[in-house]
Design a protein around this motif. Structure first.
Motif, PDB file in Angstrom:
ATOM      1  N   ASP A   1       3.660  -7.710  -1.195  1.00  0.00           N
ATOM      2  CA  ASP A   1       3.387  -8.563  -2.400  1.00  0.00           C
ATOM      3  C   ASP A   1       2.084  -8.296  -3.005  1.00  0.00           C
ATOM      4  O   ASP A   1       1.075  -8.390  -2.496  1.00  0.00           O
ATOM      5  N   ASP A   2       2.047  -7.885  -4.009  1.00  0.00           N
ATOM      6  CA  ASP A   2       0.797  -6.975  -4.692  1.00  0.00           C
ATOM      7  C   ASP A   2      -0.164  -8.333  -5.180  1.00  0.00           C
ATOM      8  O   ASP A   2      -1.091  -8.031  -5.344  1.00  0.00           O
ATOM      9  N   SER A   3       0.386  -9.753  -5.163  1.00  0.00           N
ATOM     10  CA  SER A   3      -0.525 -10.774  -5.638  1.00  0.00           C
ATOM     11  C   SER A   3      -1.626 -10.976  -4.565  1.00  0.00           C
ATOM     12  O   SER A   3      -2.447 -11.810  -4.901  1.00  0.00           O
ATOM     13  N   VAL A   4      -1.311 -10.714  -3.187  1.00  0.00           N
ATOM     14  CA  VAL A   4      -2.478 -11.028  -2.121  1.00  0.00           C
ATOM     15  C   VAL A   4      -3.562 -10.015  -2.181  1.00  0.00           C
ATOM     16  O   VAL A   4      -3.352  -8.715  -2.836  1.00  0.00           O
ATOM     17  N   ALA A   5      -4.578 -10.602  -1.751  1.00  0.00           N
ATOM     18  CA  ALA A   5      -5.887  -9.886  -1.648  1.00  0.00           C
ATOM     19  C   ALA A   5      -6.281  -9.115  -0.303  1.00  0.00           C
ATOM     20  O   ALA A   5      -6.886  -8.163  -0.406  1.00  0.00           O
ATOM     21  N   ASN A   6      -5.841  -9.785   0.804  1.00  0.00           N
ATOM     22  CA  ASN A   6      -6.089  -9.345   2.088  1.00  0.00           C
ATOM     23  C   ASN A   6      -5.102  -9.635   3.171  1.00  0.00           C
ATOM     24  O   ASN A   6      -3.982 -10.156   2.734  1.00  0.00           O
ATOM     25  N   ARG A   7      -5.174  -8.941   4.157  1.00  0.00           N
ATOM     26  CA  ARG A   7      -4.272  -9.277   5.381  1.00  0.00           C
ATOM     27  C   ARG A   7      -3.710 -10.824   5.816  1.00  0.00           C
ATOM     28  O   ARG A   7      -2.869 -11.178   5.978  1.00  0.00           O
ATOM     29  N   SER A   8      -4.979 -11.506   5.696  1.00  0.00           N
ATOM     30  CA  SER A   8      -4.739 -12.852   6.019  1.00  0.00           C
ATOM     31  C   SER A   8      -3.875 -13.657   5.009  1.00  0.00           C
ATOM     32  O   SER A   8      -3.420 -14.819   5.387  1.00  0.00           O
ATOM     33  N   GLU A   9      -3.951 -13.412   3.879  1.00  0.00           N
ATOM     34  CA  GLU A   9      -3.087 -13.925   2.711  1.00  0.00           C
ATOM     35  C   GLU A   9      -1.687 -13.354   2.809  1.00  0.00           C
ATOM     36  O   GLU A   9      -0.991 -13.988   2.069  1.00  0.00           O
ATOM     37  N   CYS A  10      -1.305 -12.389   3.592  1.00  0.00           N
ATOM     38  CA  CYS A  10      -0.018 -11.733   3.507  1.00  0.00           C
ATOM     39  C   CYS A  10       0.852 -12.288   4.516  1.00  0.00           C
ATOM     40  O   CYS A  10       1.271 -11.805   5.559  1.00  0.00           O
ATOM     41  N   VAL A  11       1.057 -13.533   4.351  1.00  0.00           N
ATOM     42  CA  VAL A  11       2.011 -14.512   5.226  1.00  0.00           C
ATOM     43  C   VAL A  11       3.070 -15.138   4.461  1.00  0.00           C
ATOM     44  O   VAL A  11       2.698 -15.656   3.277  1.00  0.00           O
ATOM     45  N   GLY A  12       4.145 -15.432   4.989  1.00  0.00           N
ATOM     46  CA  GLY A  12       5.094 -16.705   4.160  1.00  0.00           C
ATOM     47  C   GLY A  12       6.188 -15.552   3.503  1.00  0.00           C
ATOM     48  O   GLY A  12       6.287 -14.373   3.618  1.00  0.00           O
ATOM     49  N   MET A  13       6.682 -16.366   2.417  1.00  0.00           N
ATOM     50  CA  MET A  13       7.582 -15.742   1.575  1.00  0.00           C
ATOM     51  C   MET A  13       7.062 -15.576   0.146  1.00  0.00           C
ATOM     52  O   MET A  13       6.095 -16.517  -0.304  1.00  0.00           O
ATOM     53  N   PHE A  14       7.575 -14.691  -0.646  1.00  0.00           N
ATOM     54  CA  PHE A  14       7.378 -14.843  -2.024  1.00  0.00           C
ATOM     55  C   PHE A  14       8.734 -14.219  -2.757  1.00  0.00           C
ATOM     56  O   PHE A  14       9.308 -13.924  -2.274  1.00  0.00           O
ATOM     57  N   LYS A  15       8.501 -14.669  -3.989  1.00  0.00           N
ATOM     58  CA  LYS A  15       9.747 -14.236  -4.925  1.00  0.00           C
ATOM     59  C   LYS A  15       9.476 -12.747  -5.634  1.00  0.00           C
ATOM     60  O   LYS A  15       8.378 -12.351  -6.084  1.00  0.00           O
TER      61      LYS A  15
ATOM     62  N   TYR B   1      15.932 -13.020  -8.884  1.00  0.00           N
ATOM     63  CA  TYR B   1      14.571 -13.153  -8.139  1.00  0.00           C
ATOM     64  C   TYR B   1      15.268 -13.448  -6.902  1.00  0.00           C
ATOM     65  O   TYR B   1      16.254 -14.363  -6.653  1.00  0.00           O
ATOM     66  N   ILE B   2      14.539 -12.943  -5.623  1.00  0.00           N
ATOM     67  CA  ILE B   2      15.160 -13.487  -4.259  1.00  0.00           C
ATOM     68  C   ILE B   2      14.017 -13.642  -3.664  1.00  0.00           C
ATOM     69  O   ILE B   2      12.616 -13.125  -3.837  1.00  0.00           O
ATOM     70  N   SER B   3      14.009 -14.388  -2.461  1.00  0.00           N
ATOM     71  CA  SER B   3      12.854 -14.787  -1.591  1.00  0.00           C
ATOM     72  C   SER B   3      12.701 -13.428  -0.738  1.00  0.00           C
ATOM     73  O   SER B   3      13.649 -13.215   0.285  1.00  0.00           O
ATOM     74  N   VAL B   4      11.259 -13.306  -0.348  1.00  0.00           N
ATOM     75  CA  VAL B   4      11.340 -12.020   0.537  1.00  0.00           C
ATOM     76  C   VAL B   4       9.991 -12.187   1.502  1.00  0.00           C
ATOM     77  O   VAL B   4       9.142 -12.914   1.140  1.00  0.00           O
ATOM     78  N   GLN B   5      10.057 -11.859   2.807  1.00  0.00           N
ATOM     79  CA  GLN B   5       9.042 -12.131   3.753  1.00  0.00           C
ATOM     80  C   GLN B   5       7.866 -11.345   3.371  1.00  0.00           C
ATOM     81  O   GLN B   5       8.184 -10.102   3.322  1.00  0.00           O
TER      82      GLN B   5
END
Length: 180
Positions: free
Chosen positions: A10-24, A32-36
């Motif tokens: 997900d290109d919208s996150v800034a670092n590793r700690s934000e790279c959790v959960g789902m995004f469209k 659109y699909i939900s992706v981990q």
């Protein structure tokens, strides 16, 4: 480069700690699909010695080396999402390594081919007394030229001259071109 090639899908996150959960994310049909979210490393990276050796070998062979260069140019620190062209000066490393690596492989290939040809020529000469890749007609022609040059006294005269090459192609050309 160790640990700096990781990125989130997900290109919208800034670092590793934000790279959790789902995004469209967009699918192939425009919906659109939900992706981990996943924090992952590209195939070619520098996190360990074997992985770095594989990455450098991939760069030397030209196997998608530009992807490694672009990943290197995008590094933004450990556990930070890469930013496009954050470190463009690192491209110099990849380009220089690519050029010298290719020259090394070409040099190695040429030397192996030359060495194999030399060994094959020596083995052929020792086994049959005939030069490698020389047909019988070519051997007869070479012998006839040698006899003609000896009968004209060209070989003796050239051998007596000072400052001329003593072997190789230059000596053969001089002997061929020398006339009285």
């Amino acid at each position: 480069f160790m640990g700096q090639f990781y990125r989130c899908n997900d290109d919208s996150v800034a670092n590793r700690s934000e790279c959790v959960g789902m995004f469209k994310d967009l699918d192939n049909l425009g919906g659109y699909i939900s992706v981990q979210r996943q924090w992952s490393n590209p195939v070619l990276h520098f996190d360990s010695l074997p992985d770095a050796m594989m990455a450098l070998f991939g760069i030397q062979t030209g196997d998608d080396w530009t992807s490694s260069m672009f990943n290197g140019m995008d590094i933004n620190g450990i556990d930070n999402q890469p930013k496009r062209d954050a470190a463009p000066w690192l491209s110099i490393y990849f380009i220089i390594y690519m050029l010298f690596g290719v020259m090394m492989w070409v040099n190695l290939l040429v030397s192996v081919v030359c060495d194999f040809y030399s060994q094959a020529a020596e083995a052929q000469m020792a086994a049959t007394g005939q030069r490698l890749f020389e047909t019988e007609d070519q051997a007869k022609w070479r012998q006839a030229l040698q006899i003609k040059m000896e009968s004209m006294g060209m070989i003796d005269k050239i051998d007596e001259m000072e400052g001329l090459p003593t072997s190789g192609i230059r000596k053969s050309l001089i002997k061929l071109l020398q006339r009285e």
